[in-house]
Scaffold this motif. Structure first.
Motif, mmCIF file in Angstrom:
data_model
loop_
_atom_site.group_PDB
_atom_site.id
_atom_site.type_symbol
_atom_site.label_atom_id
_atom_site.label_comp_id
_atom_site.label_asym_id
_atom_site.label_seq_id
_atom_site.Cartn_x
_atom_site.Cartn_y
_atom_site.Cartn_z
ATOM 1 N N GLN A 22 -4.847 4.356 -5.434
ATOM 2 C CA GLN A 22 -4.176 3.063 -5.490
ATOM 3 C C GLN A 22 -3.750 2.657 -4.089
ATOM 4 O O GLN A 22 -2.677 2.161 -3.867
ATOM 5 C CB GLN A 22 -2.965 3.126 -6.405
ATOM 6 N N THR A 23 -4.598 2.933 -3.148
ATOM 7 C CA THR A 23 -4.310 2.586 -1.767
ATOM 8 C C THR A 23 -4.951 1.250 -1.431
ATOM 9 O O THR A 23 -6.111 1.030 -1.733
ATOM 10 C CB THR A 23 -4.860 3.673 -0.825
ATOM 11 N N VAL A 24 -4.176 0.386 -0.840
ATOM 12 C CA VAL A 24 -4.710 -0.878 -0.379
ATOM 13 C C VAL A 24 -4.476 -0.963 1.127
ATOM 14 O O VAL A 24 -3.837 -0.097 1.702
ATOM 15 C CB VAL A 24 -4.049 -2.070 -1.105
ATOM 16 N N TYR A 25 -4.987 -1.997 1.761
ATOM 17 C CA TYR A 25 -4.902 -2.105 3.204
ATOM 18 C C TYR A 25 -4.217 -3.395 3.603
ATOM 19 O O TYR A 25 -4.543 -4.463 3.094
ATOM 20 C CB TYR A 25 -6.298 -2.010 3.814
ATOM 21 N N SER A 26 -3.260 -3.247 4.495
ATOM 22 C CA SER A 26 -2.510 -4.417 4.911
ATOM 23 C C SER A 26 -2.028 -4.241 6.342
ATOM 24 O O SER A 26 -1.615 -3.158 6.732
ATOM 25 C CB SER A 26 -1.312 -4.624 3.980
ATOM 26 N N SER A 27 -2.094 -5.304 7.118
ATOM 27 C CA SER A 27 -1.550 -5.244 8.468
ATOM 28 C C SER A 27 -0.056 -5.544 8.397
ATOM 29 O O SER A 27 0.432 -6.105 7.414
ATOM 30 C CB SER A 27 -2.259 -6.246 9.382
ATOM 31 N N GLN A 28 0.661 -5.140 9.446
ATOM 32 C CA GLN A 28 2.115 -5.282 9.471
ATOM 33 C C GLN A 28 2.547 -6.723 9.217
ATOM 34 O O GLN A 28 3.450 -6.994 8.452
ATOM 35 C CB GLN A 28 2.650 -4.823 10.827
ATOM 36 N N LYS A 29 1.874 -7.655 9.866
ATOM 37 C CA LYS A 29 2.286 -9.056 9.779
ATOM 38 C C LYS A 29 1.678 -9.783 8.591
ATOM 39 O O LYS A 29 2.161 -10.840 8.193
ATOM 40 C CB LYS A 29 1.861 -9.783 11.060
ATOM 41 N N GLY A 30 0.593 -9.240 8.065
ATOM 42 C CA GLY A 30 -0.134 -9.934 7.006
ATOM 43 C C GLY A 30 0.678 -10.123 5.740
ATOM 44 O O GLY A 30 1.544 -9.316 5.414
ATOM 45 N N GLU A 31 0.391 -11.206 5.029
ATOM 46 C CA GLU A 31 1.089 -11.474 3.770
ATOM 47 C C GLU A 31 0.288 -10.980 2.581
ATOM 48 O O GLU A 31 0.735 -11.004 1.450
ATOM 49 C CB GLU A 31 1.332 -12.978 3.632
ATOM 50 N N LYS A 32 -0.935 -10.556 2.849
ATOM 51 C CA LYS A 32 -1.824 -10.128 1.775
ATOM 52 C C LYS A 32 -2.215 -8.677 1.977
ATOM 53 O O LYS A 32 -2.176 -8.151 3.076
ATOM 54 C CB LYS A 32 -3.102 -10.975 1.781
ATOM 55 N N TYR A 33 -2.617 -8.057 0.885
ATOM 56 C CA TYR A 33 -3.212 -6.736 1.001
ATOM 57 C C TYR A 33 -4.660 -6.789 0.513
ATOM 58 O O TYR A 33 -5.040 -7.646 -0.272
ATOM 59 C CB TYR A 33 -2.403 -5.671 0.257
ATOM 60 N N ALA A 44 -5.735 -3.576 9.536
ATOM 61 C CA ALA A 44 -4.850 -3.149 8.452
ATOM 62 C C ALA A 44 -4.657 -1.640 8.417
ATOM 63 O O ALA A 44 -5.515 -0.877 8.840
ATOM 64 C CB ALA A 44 -5.433 -3.621 7.126
ATOM 65 N N ASN A 45 -3.494 -1.248 7.909
ATOM 66 C CA ASN A 45 -3.198 0.158 7.680
ATOM 67 C C ASN A 45 -3.244 0.434 6.186
ATOM 68 O O ASN A 45 -2.990 -0.449 5.378
ATOM 69 C CB ASN A 45 -1.797 0.504 8.195
ATOM 70 N N ALA A 46 -3.523 1.685 5.851
ATOM 71 C CA ALA A 46 -3.504 2.074 4.441
ATOM 72 C C ALA A 46 -2.064 2.127 3.946
ATOM 73 O O ALA A 46 -1.208 2.719 4.580
ATOM 74 C CB ALA A 46 -4.160 3.438 4.281
ATOM 75 N N VAL A 47 -1.813 1.463 2.841
ATOM 76 C CA VAL A 47 -0.493 1.527 2.206
ATOM 77 C C VAL A 47 -0.685 1.696 0.708
ATOM 78 O O VAL A 47 -1.721 1.327 0.164
ATOM 79 C CB VAL A 47 0.343 0.245 2.452
ATOM 80 N N ALA A 48 0.316 2.268 0.068
ATOM 81 C CA ALA A 48 0.260 2.374 -1.393
ATOM 82 C C ALA A 48 0.395 0.988 -1.979
ATOM 83 O O ALA A 48 1.143 0.158 -1.459
ATOM 84 C CB ALA A 48 1.373 3.276 -1.887
ATOM 85 N N LEU A 49 -0.338 0.749 -3.042
ATOM 86 C CA LEU A 49 -0.302 -0.560 -3.694
ATOM 87 C C LEU A 49 1.131 -0.945 -4.058
ATOM 88 O O LEU A 49 1.565 -2.077 -3.831
ATOM 89 C CB LEU A 49 -1.168 -0.521 -4.950
ATOM 90 N N ALA A 50 1.889 0.024 -4.586
ATOM 91 C CA ALA A 50 3.274 -0.247 -4.992
ATOM 92 C C ALA A 50 4.116 -0.689 -3.786
ATOM 93 O O ALA A 50 4.935 -1.603 -3.896
ATOM 94 C CB ALA A 50 3.878 0.996 -5.631
ATOM 95 N N ASP A 51 3.895 -0.039 -2.632
ATOM 96 C CA ASP A 51 4.655 -0.391 -1.438
ATOM 97 C C ASP A 51 4.308 -1.791 -0.945
ATOM 98 O O ASP A 51 5.163 -2.550 -0.512
ATOM 99 C CB ASP A 51 4.384 0.616 -0.324
#
Ligand code: ZN
Ligand code: ZN
Length: 103
Positions: A22-33, A44-51
């Motif tokens: 359940q890992t998605v990718y999002s950049s620090q400033k981005g509003e979307k994953y 983008a960095n890998a982040v947990a979907l929940a986070d």
């Protein structure tokens, strides 16, 4: 204090393992994953979907990470040679992995 640090580290590792798949990718400033292979994910960095959801990010409309995550969790419908269900996970809509895909 060192013990607390170790506990935190352990917790982090377990957290990462539990959210595997359940890992998605999002950049620090981005509003979307995004999904890993989305063109728009950029740096983008890998982040947990929940986070990602917790920090107020929304799903990218191009790569549709929510559907992608769901699809990732689908087990292949095909049967292996010994008659048990195939254990491969597939993102295909017909629930068949590449091996059981009818040609
Ligand atoms: Zn995207
Ligand atoms: Zn299969």
């Amino acid at each position: 204090m060192k013990k607390n640090y170790m506990l935190t580290l352990l917790f982090l590792v377990f957290g990462t393992l539990c959210s595997f798949g359940q890992t998605v990718y999002s950049s620090q400033k981005g509003e979307k994953y995004h999904t890993a292979d989305c063109k728009l994910s950029g740096d983008a960095n890998a982040v947990a979907l929940a986070d990602a959801k917790k920090s107020g990010k929304s799903a990218c409309g191009v790569c549709k990470p929510d559907e992608w995550v769901k699809a990732k969790l689908t087990q292949c419908d095909g049967k292996t040679k010994d008659g048990t269900q195939c254990k491969r996970m597939t993102a295909n809509s017909n629930k068949k992995c590449y091996q059981h895909q009818s040609k």
